[in-house]
Design an enzyme around this catalytic site. Structure first.
Site, mmCIF file in Angstrom:
data_model
loop_
_atom_site.group_PDB
_atom_site.id
_atom_site.type_symbol
_atom_site.label_atom_id
_atom_site.label_comp_id
_atom_site.label_asym_id
_atom_site.label_seq_id
_atom_site.Cartn_x
_atom_site.Cartn_y
_atom_site.Cartn_z
ATOM 1 N N SER A 207 0.845 -1.189 0.000
ATOM 2 C CA SER A 207 0.000 0.000 0.000
ATOM 3 C C SER A 207 0.886 1.246 0.000
ATOM 4 O O SER A 207 1.696 1.415 -0.905
ATOM 5 C CB SER A 207 -0.960 -0.050 1.187
ATOM 6 O OG SER A 207 -2.007 0.874 1.035
ATOM 7 N N HIS A 467 -7.532 -5.648 -0.670
ATOM 8 C CA HIS A 467 -6.233 -5.069 -0.323
ATOM 9 C C HIS A 467 -5.605 -5.839 0.846
ATOM 10 O O HIS A 467 -6.199 -5.959 1.911
ATOM 11 C CB HIS A 467 -6.480 -3.621 0.098
ATOM 12 C CG HIS A 467 -5.333 -2.698 -0.068
ATOM 13 N ND1 HIS A 467 -4.632 -2.537 -1.238
ATOM 14 C CD2 HIS A 467 -4.766 -1.830 0.813
ATOM 15 C CE1 HIS A 467 -3.701 -1.623 -1.084
ATOM 16 N NE2 HIS A 467 -3.754 -1.176 0.155
#
Length: 545
Positions: A207, A467
């Site tokens: 990320s 994610h």
């Protein structure tokens, strides 16, 4: 200045080689003195080692300075790293302030593997939108059990303390990125003391950590501190990474904490240095439209060319087009439903109304979408912004209303705009302007529980491969359940072997299981490895699916 510092720091490297006491590997000699680590059964840990002077007082909002102190007593390296001060969205209640300002440390984890005298090194950048997170948010036991790699976790400044910027030399910004850079120099200089191989260092992150890896690699001198990089679920092209309106936001920060009288950047910086750190970080709350949106009100910027020790002074797209970046192997990834990280919070039932936030999008789409999808600062006029908001809604939902039933299309919108499109753009730029191998993979294998369920606080919705679902198989995280399915155990081992083989490769080749990833540089088509529970497959594409 940074290049000169690199030469000075690396000159000390040879002094630190073979510094572990063979009689007691818990003790290590460093240039600052002796440290004592911890025996954790199947690995050793040496935690909370300072790499920079505390960034407090006059050093707040300045580039980090190398750690200078000498220890007369043995340094206790058994304490876990502290949290860098942040406004943390994962804390329940109104007061989300956490951490301390003096936090610039690295923590080292070394497997007990007597069959190896030295180890390749993984330098790890944690995620958290450049706003929150910490070195210990991801575990390391999977990697330590494999016994092939030394892991170094880096702590760096976050939020306004790490990224406030007025866009000029007075308050240049990117202090968190400069922290990371100095930490990489420290690792290069000192890792041989722990049995690490300074010639075999790979930098990985997820990320914002993945975007950090990419940003570090956009500096031409990155090759002097590491051999390769992997950006999981984030890269410098993502729309939430580079901030365009940092100056106005930073002066607004000053107004909130009582520095509204500042007439220029230097005056503002000096005033902010006099304020309590907690007051500055707590001001993040004032920049949120609702919940934790936008999730990154402060972040990296393109610095003024005359800024002292500027980290980057061109936009990442322009840097890549110029060819003036580190020509070392790089891999970039995304998950098929990455956008669930941002969309799932809209499915949480609100205590006040008993219904999900997603329904409120029907009345607030034009107000909220620019913040949810990070185009508020990139549009010239309100009309441009509204037109784009209208176009996105029509493209992904048509005439349907926002509801739990239309969640899947909403997360698809979030996945494309916030993650997938930028990954495709990065590959396209590198295949035209890169020289060293560049690889990509997409992961499609939903975890039983992950970030989707964590944020939505429900399990009755199919969230897909969200994610972190792949990354947490390498570095454990509390957002997903601790147990792995049999297919995930195989994938986890393949990922760990992939990292190990990538950093050791003499020509930058990359493999996952029985698949050899294909290089995008010079390719007429996008080369993408698809990873699922059933295995892996190389795809050649005109555009991402």
């Amino acid at each position: 200045m940074l290049a000169a510092r690199l030469i000075i720091l690396l000159s000390f490297y040879w002094l630190s080689a073979s510094a572990i006491d063979p009689a007691d590997p818990l003790f290590v000699d460093l240039p600052h003195g002796k440290i004592r680590g911890r025996d954790n059964g199947f690995y050793y840990s040496y935690e909370s080692l300072p790499y920079a002077e505390p960034p407090v007082g006059e050093l707040r909002f300045e580039a980090p300075q190398p750690y200078k102190q000498q220890w007369t007593d043995t340094f206790d390296a058994t304490q876990p790293p502290v949290t860098c001060m942040q406004w943390n969205q994962f804390i329940f209640g109104d007061n989300k302030l956490a951490g301390v300002e003096d936090c610039l440390t690295v923590s080292i984890y070394k497997p007990k593997n007597t069959s190896q005298s030295s180890f390749p090194v993984v330098a790890h950048m944690h995620g958290g939108a450049f706003m929150f997170g910490e070195a210990r948010q991801n575990g390391h036991e999977n990697m330590m059990r494999e016994g092939k790699l030394i892991l170094v976790k880096i702590s760096y400044r976050l939020g306004p303390l790490g990224f406030a910027s007025t866009g000029d030399a007075g308050l240049s910004g990117n202090f968190g990125l400069k922290d990371q850079r100095l930490a990489l120099l420290w690792i290069k200089q000192n890792i041989a003391s722990f049995g690490g191989e300074p010639e075999n260092i790979i930098v990985v992150g997820h990320s914002a950590g993945g975007a950090s890896v990419h940003l570090q690699m956009l500096r031409e001198d990155f090759a002097q501190v590491a051999k390769a990089g992997i950006s999981f679920g984030g890269n410098a092209m993502d729309p939430w990474v580079i901030h365009r309106s940092a100056r106005g936001r930073t002066f607004e920060l000053g107004r909130i904490v009582g520095c509204g009288q500042a007439s220029d950047s230097m005056e503002l910086k000096n005033c902010l240095k006099s304020k309590p750190a907690g007051e500055i970080v707590s001001a993040v709350h004032s920049f949120l439209v609702f919940a934790y949106v936008p999730f990154a009100p402060f972040g990296p910027v393109v610095e003024s060319p005359d800024a002292p020790e500027a980290f980057i002074s061109q936009h990442p797209v322009d840097i890549i087009k110029s060819g003036k970046f580190a020509q070392v192997p790089w891999a970039v990834t995304y998950n098929t439903e990455d956008g669930g990280y941002n969309a799932a919070v809209l499915l949480e039932k609100q205590a006040s109304s008993g219904r999900e936030l997603i329904f409120d999008l029907n009345d607030h789409w034009f107000d909220w979408a620019p913040y949810l999808l990070f185009y508020r600062d990139s549009m010239t006029t309100i009309k441009d912004m509204d037109d784009y908001s209208r176009k996105l809604r029509q493209e992904y939902l048509g005439d349907r209303r926002f509801s739990v039933e239309s969640y899947w299309d909403l997360q698809r919108l979030f996945t494309d705009v916030l993650y997938k499109n930028a990954t495709e753009l990065a590959l396209d730029l590198y295949r035209k302007h890169g020289k060293s191998p560049v690889y990509a993979f997409v992961y499609d294998n939903p975890a039983n529980t992950g970030i989707g369920q964590f944020f939505a606080k429900r399990t009755d919705v199919h969230f897909g491969t969200v994610h972190g679902d792949e990354y947490f198989l390498i570095f454990e995280n509390l957002a997903r359940g601790p147990e792995m399915r049999s297919d995930e155990e195989i994938i986890s081992r393949n990922f760990l072997n992939m990292i190990n083989d990538f950093v050791l490769s003499g020509n930058g080749t990359m493999t996952f299981g029985n698949c050899v990833l294909q290089d995008n540089v010079g390719s007429n088509k996008l080369q993408l490895l698809s990873i699922t529970k059933n295995g892996c497959e190389n795809l050649q594409l005109e555009s991402f699916p």
